[in-house]
Motif scaffolding. Structure first.
Motif, PDB file in Angstrom:
ATOM      1  N   VAL A 630       1.855  -9.208   5.093  1.00 29.12           N
ATOM      2  CA  VAL A 630       1.911  -7.866   4.522  1.00 29.12           C
ATOM      3  C   VAL A 630       0.544  -7.498   3.955  1.00 29.12           C
ATOM      4  O   VAL A 630      -0.124  -8.311   3.307  1.00 29.12           O
ATOM      5  N   THR A 631       0.108  -6.258   4.198  1.00 30.82           N
ATOM      6  CA  THR A 631      -1.149  -5.762   3.657  1.00 30.82           C
ATOM      7  C   THR A 631      -0.846  -4.740   2.572  1.00 30.82           C
ATOM      8  O   THR A 631      -0.215  -3.714   2.840  1.00 30.82           O
ATOM      9  N   PRO A 632      -1.283  -4.984   1.329  1.00 31.31           N
ATOM     10  CA  PRO A 632      -1.055  -3.994   0.264  1.00 31.31           C
ATOM     11  C   PRO A 632      -1.786  -2.692   0.558  1.00 31.31           C
ATOM     12  O   PRO A 632      -2.819  -2.670   1.244  1.00 31.31           O
ATOM     13  N   GLY A 633      -1.266  -1.602   0.008  1.00 34.90           N
ATOM     14  CA  GLY A 633      -1.935  -0.321   0.145  1.00 34.90           C
ATOM     15  C   GLY A 633      -3.200  -0.277  -0.702  1.00 34.90           C
ATOM     16  O   GLY A 633      -3.366  -1.039  -1.657  1.00 34.90           O
ATOM     17  N   TYR A 634      -4.092   0.626  -0.354  1.00 35.98           N
ATOM     18  CA  TYR A 634      -5.342   0.740  -1.099  1.00 35.98           C
ATOM     19  C   TYR A 634      -5.958   2.106  -0.858  1.00 35.98           C
ATOM     20  O   TYR A 634      -5.617   2.816   0.095  1.00 35.98           O
ATOM     21  N   ALA A 635      -6.870   2.488  -1.736  1.00 37.96           N
ATOM     22  CA  ALA A 635      -7.663   3.703  -1.589  1.00 37.96           C
ATOM     23  C   ALA A 635      -9.102   3.369  -1.933  1.00 37.96           C
ATOM     24  O   ALA A 635      -9.372   2.724  -2.946  1.00 37.96           O
TER      25      ALA A 635
END
Length: 689
Positions: A630-635
């Protein structure tokens, strides 16, 4: 509610319902030409030209979508264009820096520049056609990346999203990426015999230092030449937590030579030579986080092209573009622990000829018939300590294609474009069974100009990818206890894509001199006979082979919107892609999370100073295949300022300051096993003479 629009004739009051305005805004979401940050440099065109700058193209001319010159908003396909102004503003280290906010487009492989591969609508590797100055870049070997180029030598990057085999043949299942290098005319002002640019750059992350020198000259009245060299050295990068990202140090050298000759009216001959060299310590599986085999790698790629353009000189039956090219990619890898020495070479020699004939057929519309031929040969050679390396066997393939497309325009508003291509491919390898096959790739699109500024289109296209030489013929040890088994019976992968979209392009919308461009597209791509590597241990030793085992469906929506005015600009982009393994019923792996990009900025001093900000955000990617994480969300936020004096003692100078990842975010892209760099301050000073 009311919406006021300034037209070329003056102020026209257009009353739109709230729903109508929302629809107009939604359909605008994205010219495949969205200028992104490049919109920031669109000051008065006269000032730009006086300062040696090219004007920004918000609706640029492209040939990638149809092989005929059109503005991107006229193309019934999703096209993205990045011009040189944006390349300079971003101070790009690699192609990933240029397409990271383009909907539906990513670069996999992480921050190691020789491990990168483009990903278009969830498809990567040889499912994307790569071309540099029209020359195919067919290199593919394990985890070693596909395209090797320094953005400092680029004039523009174009991306066509979606299958395009009817024009570009094998590999265009995901799309096409076309890269064009600098031309001498960009540095030669009217009447000047010579010109050029020198510059230096520095980056805080990795303490990187670069320099470039480009010179151009006229050779008589009908010829121009350019020579450019670039270099960049850096230590290992750090992520947002201050931890080193291993084996990201680089030592890059690149060079470009180009000659343009116009022997007669309408004719242009071009010869170019591009070379890229990178020397660094890197894992053999460079696009992974596996550090078990470390090598001293030297990457050397040469691309040579000869081109002939003939615009017909008033004759509508001729609009010819012909190229002969050769691309040579050579990797030398010496293990740092054992000294084992591997050589991996691929040479592609090809020819690509296309001509467009234009004519009227009375009540049957106006026609632009594009037809041509493409043929190329791939020759690969692998060595280990001087002996044949069966994991990358000596092999070759010949591909020959014929294509035709007819753009038929009725009533100046309706365009009907059928096309078809036939390809024949023959492969052989030393001591192994050869194989021949063929493919037919039809396409059809319909576009309708609803208004002069709004167009709707629908398209259907089939595409294919012939198995690579390594997929067909690899033998020998994969890893201890497991051996490759050749499978010369692999079938080509095929794709069937349906797409609908709306494009928008309008000038003088809110004020004189502004422009709004946009696009929204929805697609469904059904891919059959996916080629997959299967590793088995049901016997000893175990086996690894490639097989046609998977059918997949990818579908999604892409939005883009860009507004540019004399004093400010703004951009928006978004993409949502979903993929399913229709054989097993599981989510399809290798897809990015949902993406949103926002940008904006201001222009001062008549466009001499431009400052901007950009944000790219990815949602959490938990819709994954077995074995993925799983890849966490980011900005991630970037900011920049550019200063280009248009007159005075500093005329010709340019200063760019940027801060990438302003908030020092620690993050990892869904298509990478490595963290991306943390906060990076970039500074470039250049002088054009």
């Amino acid at each position: 509610m009311s919406f006021y629009v300034l037209t070329n004739q003056g102020i026209a009051r257009r009353r739109l319902s709230a729903l109508g305005l929302m629809l107009a805004a939604g359909t605008a979401l994205a010219a495949g030409t969205v200028p992104h940050a490049a919109a920031a440099a669109d000051a008065a065109q006269e000032l730009q030209l006086a300062a040696g700058r090219a004007p920004i193209e918000l609706d640029p001319v492209t040939v990638l979508g149809t092989r005929t010159e059109k503005t991107a908003s006229e193309v019934p396909a999703s096209i993205g264009v990045v011009g040189q102004e944006e390349i300079k503003i971003r101070q790009a280290d690699d192609l990933g820096d240029l397409v990271d906010d383009m909907p539906g487009v990513e670069m996999s492989g992480g921050p190691r520049r020789t491990a990168m591969q483009p990903v278009i609508r969830g498809l990567t590797g040889e499912r994307v056609v790569l071309r540099v100055d029209g020359a195919r870049q067919n290199f593919e070997s394990g985890h070693r990346g596909r395209i090797f180029i320094d953005p400092s030598l680029l004039e523009r990057v174009e991306v066509r999203r979606g299958p395009a085999s009817s024009l570009y043949g094998s590999g265009a299942i995901g799309g096409v990426m076309e890269v064009d290098t600098l031309s001498p005319g960009r540095f030669l002002e009217d009447g000047e015999p010579w010109g050029g640019e020198v510059g230096v750059s520095w980056e805080s992350n990795g303490d990187g230092f670069g320099a470039h020198a480009i010179g151009a000259t006229r050779l008589g009245a009908n010829a121009e030449a350019l020579v450019g060299i670039t270099g960049f050295d850096a230590d290992d990068l750090e992520n947002g937590s201050g931890e080193a990202i291993p084996y990201t140090a680089d030592e890059v050298r690149s060079g470009l030579a180009k000659l343009v000759f116009r022997p007669a009216e309408g004719h242009e001959l071009t010869a170019s030579y591009l070379q890229f060299r990178d020397d660094h310590i890197i894992p053999s599986a460079a696009n992974t986080n596996t550090n078990s085999i470390i090598v001293d790698r030297k990457t050397d790629q040469k691309t040579m092209t000869l081109g002939w353009r003939f615009d017909g000189n008033g004759n509508p039956w001729f609009d010819l573009d012909a190229k002969v090219y050769r691309t040579e990619t050579a990797l030398e890898e010496r293990r740092t622990d054992t000294g084992r020495f591997d050589e991996t070479d691929l040479a592609t020699t090809g020819i690509d000829i296309a001509n467009t004939s234009r004519f009227q057929l009375g009540g049957f519309g106006s026609h632009a018939v594009t037809y041509g031929v493409e043929a190329y040969r791939d020759e690969q050679d692998g060595k280990r300590d001087g002996d044949a390396r069966p994991q990358y066997p000596d092999a070759q393939q010949d591909i020959f294609g014929l294509f035709i497309q007819d753009e038929i325009v009725f009533f100046e508003r309706l365009t009907f474009t059928p096309g078809v291509r036939f390809d024949r491919f023959d492969r052989e390898a030393d001591g192994l069974e050869g194989k021949s096959d063929d493919a037919v790739s039809p396409s059809i699109s319909v576009a309708y100009a609803v208004t002069p500024w709004l167009k709707a289109y629908a398209s259907y296209a089939e595409a294919f990818r012939a198995p690579s030489l390594t997929e067909l013929y690899a033998t020998g040890e994969h890893f201890p206890g497991n051996n490759f088994v050749a499978n010369p019976d692999l079938r080509p992968e095929t794709a069937k894509n349906k797409e609908i979209g709306l494009t928008l392009s309008e000038a003088d919308v809110l004020t004189s001199g502004d422009r709004l461009t946009g696009r929204v597209a929805a697609f469904r791509n059904d891919v059959e006979d996916f080629i997959e590597m299967q590793v088995r241990f049901d016997s000893w030793p175990g086996t690894t082979t490639r097989s046609n085992v998977q059918d997949a469906r990818l579908e999604g929506v892409e939005f883009e919107l860009a507004y540019d005015a004399p004093l400010w600009f703004a951009t928006f982009g978004a993409a949502r892609i979903r993929g399913d393994d229709r054989t097993e019923g599981d989510p399809l792996g290798g897809l990015p999370g949902d993406k949103v990009s926002l940008g904006g900025g201001l222009k001062f001093m008549g466009g001499d100073v431009v400052t901007g900000w950009r944000m790219v955000a990815h949602d959490r990617q938990d819709r994954i295949a077995n074995g993925e994480t799983v890849t966490p969300g980011y900005a991630v936020h970037d900011a920049w300022i550019s200063f280009q004096p248009s007159d005075g003692g500093l005329r010709g100078a340019r200063f760019d300051l940027a801060v990438d990842n302003v908030f020092d975010k620690t993050y990892r892209q869904a298509l990478s096993e490595l963290d991306d760099p943390g906060r990076t301050v970039k500074l470039t000073a250049a002088y054009r003479f």
